[in-house]
Design a protein around this motif. Structure first.
Motif, mmCIF file in Angstrom:
data_model
loop_
_atom_site.group_PDB
_atom_site.id
_atom_site.type_symbol
_atom_site.label_atom_id
_atom_site.label_comp_id
_atom_site.label_asym_id
_atom_site.label_seq_id
_atom_site.Cartn_x
_atom_site.Cartn_y
_atom_site.Cartn_z
ATOM 1 N N VAL A 121 -5.624 66.084 33.035
ATOM 2 C CA VAL A 121 -4.673 65.084 33.517
ATOM 3 C C VAL A 121 -3.433 65.773 34.071
ATOM 4 C CG1 VAL A 121 -3.311 63.063 32.874
ATOM 5 C CG2 VAL A 121 -5.511 63.456 31.777
ATOM 6 N N LYS A 122 -3.002 65.351 35.258
ATOM 7 C CA LYS A 122 -1.830 65.953 35.894
ATOM 8 C C LYS A 122 -0.557 65.212 35.463
ATOM 9 C CE LYS A 122 0.050 67.182 40.400
ATOM 10 N NZ LYS A 122 -0.048 68.593 40.616
ATOM 11 N N ALA A 123 0.421 65.975 34.930
ATOM 12 C CA ALA A 123 1.752 65.483 34.557
ATOM 13 C C ALA A 123 1.715 64.241 33.663
ATOM 14 C CB ALA A 123 2.602 65.231 35.794
ATOM 15 N N ASP A 124 0.695 64.158 32.820
ATOM 16 C CA ASP A 124 0.580 63.047 31.873
ATOM 17 C C ASP A 124 -0.230 63.553 30.680
ATOM 18 O OD1 ASP A 124 0.904 60.551 30.768
ATOM 19 O OD2 ASP A 124 -0.145 59.470 32.354
ATOM 20 N N TYR A 125 -0.454 62.700 29.696
ATOM 21 C CA TYR A 125 -1.117 63.090 28.468
ATOM 22 C C TYR A 125 -2.629 63.149 28.605
ATOM 23 C CZ TYR A 125 3.356 62.335 26.228
ATOM 24 O OH TYR A 125 4.677 62.423 25.881
ATOM 25 N N ASP A 156 5.711 74.079 32.363
ATOM 26 C CA ASP A 156 5.627 74.331 30.935
ATOM 27 C C ASP A 156 4.852 73.215 30.257
ATOM 28 O OD1 ASP A 156 5.946 75.769 28.624
ATOM 29 O OD2 ASP A 156 8.124 75.666 28.600
ATOM 30 N N VAL A 157 4.365 73.517 29.074
ATOM 31 C CA VAL A 157 3.663 72.535 28.269
ATOM 32 C C VAL A 157 4.709 71.680 27.567
ATOM 33 C CG1 VAL A 157 2.058 72.219 26.351
ATOM 34 C CG2 VAL A 157 1.727 74.090 27.955
ATOM 35 N N ASP A 158 4.680 70.379 27.814
ATOM 36 C CA ASP A 158 5.598 69.450 27.154
ATOM 37 C C ASP A 158 5.069 69.021 25.791
ATOM 38 O OD1 ASP A 158 7.366 69.438 29.277
ATOM 39 O OD2 ASP A 158 6.628 67.564 30.114
ATOM 40 N N THR A 159 3.752 68.874 25.671
ATOM 41 C CA THR A 159 3.152 68.403 24.426
ATOM 42 C C THR A 159 1.905 69.219 24.110
ATOM 43 O OG1 THR A 159 3.907 66.156 24.872
ATOM 44 C CG2 THR A 159 2.155 66.393 23.242
ATOM 45 N N ASN A 160 1.805 69.641 22.863
ATOM 46 C CA ASN A 160 0.635 70.313 22.313
ATOM 47 C C ASN A 160 0.664 69.984 20.825
ATOM 48 O OD1 ASN A 160 -1.604 72.034 21.970
ATOM 49 N ND2 ASN A 160 -0.264 73.748 21.467
ATOM 50 N N SER A 161 0.113 68.807 20.455
ATOM 51 C CA SER A 161 0.293 68.352 19.074
ATOM 52 C C SER A 161 -0.801 67.395 18.620
ATOM 53 C CB SER A 161 1.642 67.659 18.928
ATOM 54 O OG SER A 161 1.613 66.380 19.516
ATOM 55 N N PRO A 162 -0.927 67.255 17.277
ATOM 56 C CA PRO A 162 -1.841 66.244 16.754
ATOM 57 C C PRO A 162 -1.245 64.863 16.989
ATOM 58 C CG PRO A 162 -0.649 67.310 14.960
ATOM 59 C CD PRO A 162 -0.273 68.022 16.228
ATOM 60 N N ASN A 163 -2.112 63.873 17.017
ATOM 61 C CA ASN A 163 -1.707 62.476 17.162
ATOM 62 C C ASN A 163 -2.171 61.722 15.908
ATOM 63 O OD1 ASN A 163 -0.499 60.354 18.580
ATOM 64 N ND2 ASN A 163 -2.399 59.768 19.572
ATOM 65 N N THR A 164 -1.607 60.572 15.658
ATOM 66 C CA THR A 164 -1.915 59.820 14.433
ATOM 67 C C THR A 164 -3.309 59.207 14.418
ATOM 68 O OG1 THR A 164 -0.899 57.837 15.363
ATOM 69 C CG2 THR A 164 0.507 59.263 14.019
#
Length: 185
Positions: A121-125, A156-164
C-alpha cells in the motif's frame, strides 16, 4: 555492536504465557536464544536463522546507514520482518547501506510459526492479519521508499507495530509498505 530488537515477546515468562494463551505447548522457561546473521553487502539482505530446537519469536537489526558529505543519513531500512521465504528466519535490508539481521528464538518444540503477508500500500496502512486459531507473535515490513534525484532515501516508516485485532500494521510516509505478521498456533 548496536542491536535493536523489535519483538512482542521479550522474556521467557512472556513467551510461555503467550504459548499457553495460544493453545500451543508450553515452551521451556529458558531465556531466548539470540542469533545474528552476517552483515549484508551494501543494499543487500541479511538473514538470521534460528537453530534447531528453537522457534522464531521476533527479531531486530544492527544498521550501518549511508551518510552524505554533510552528515545526513541518506538511506533506511527497506526490509525488516520475519522471512516469508525461509521458515524460522528474520531478515533485514538497508536501501543503500549495510545491516545485520538478528533473530530471537524461543527454546522448545512445536509447530513453526507462519508468516502472513499484507497488501502493498502506498502512503497508507498495510495490514497482515493472523488467521483464526493463531496468535500474533511479531511482525515487520518490506517497503519501496521514495528517493530523491540522487537516489537518496527521503522517506521513512511511519508505522511498524502490532494492532489490537491480531494483526501487524506497516505504513511509509510517501512510498509503499507491505506488512508481515509472524503467527504462531
Amino acid at each position: 555492536m548496536r542491536i535493536r530488537i523489535a519483538a512482542v515477546l521479550v522474556t521467557s515468562a512472556s513467551i510461555t504465557a503467550l504459548s499457553l494463551a495460544a493453545g500451543a505447548p508450553a515452551l521451556a522457561a529458558d531465556p531466548p536464544v539470540v542469533v545474528a546473521g552476517p552483515v549484508s553487502s551494501n543494499g543487500g539482505i541479511s538473514r538470521a536463522t534460528c537453530p534447531a530446537g528453537t522457534t522464531l519469536v521476533g527479531g531486530g537489526y544492527d544498521a550501518r546507514h549511508d551518510i552524505n558529505g554533510v552528515n545526513n543519513v541518506i538511506d533506511g531500512l527497506d526490509l525488516f520482518a520475519p522471512d516469508w521465504q525461509n521458515a524460522n528466519s528474520w531478515v533485514a535490508a538497508m536501501h543503500t547501506g549495510q545491516v545485520r539481521a538478528v533473530a530471537m528464538c524461543a527454546k522448545g518444540s512445536g509447530p513453526a510459526p507462519r508468516v502472513v503477508v499484507g497488501p502493498a500500500v502506498k502512503a497508507d496502512y498495510s495490514k497482515a492479519t493472523c488467521p483464526a486459531g493463531t496468535q500474533l507473535l511479531a511482525g515487520g515490513y518490506t517497503s519501496t521508499p521514495a528517493t530523491n534525484g540522487l537516489g537518496q532515501y527521503v522517506d521513512d516508516v511511519d508505522t511498524n507495530s502490532p494492532n489490537t485485532d491480531n494483526s501487524w500494521l506497516a505504513k511509509m510516509a510517501i512510498g509503499t509498505a507491505q506488512a508481515l505478521a509472524l503467527c504462531g498456533s
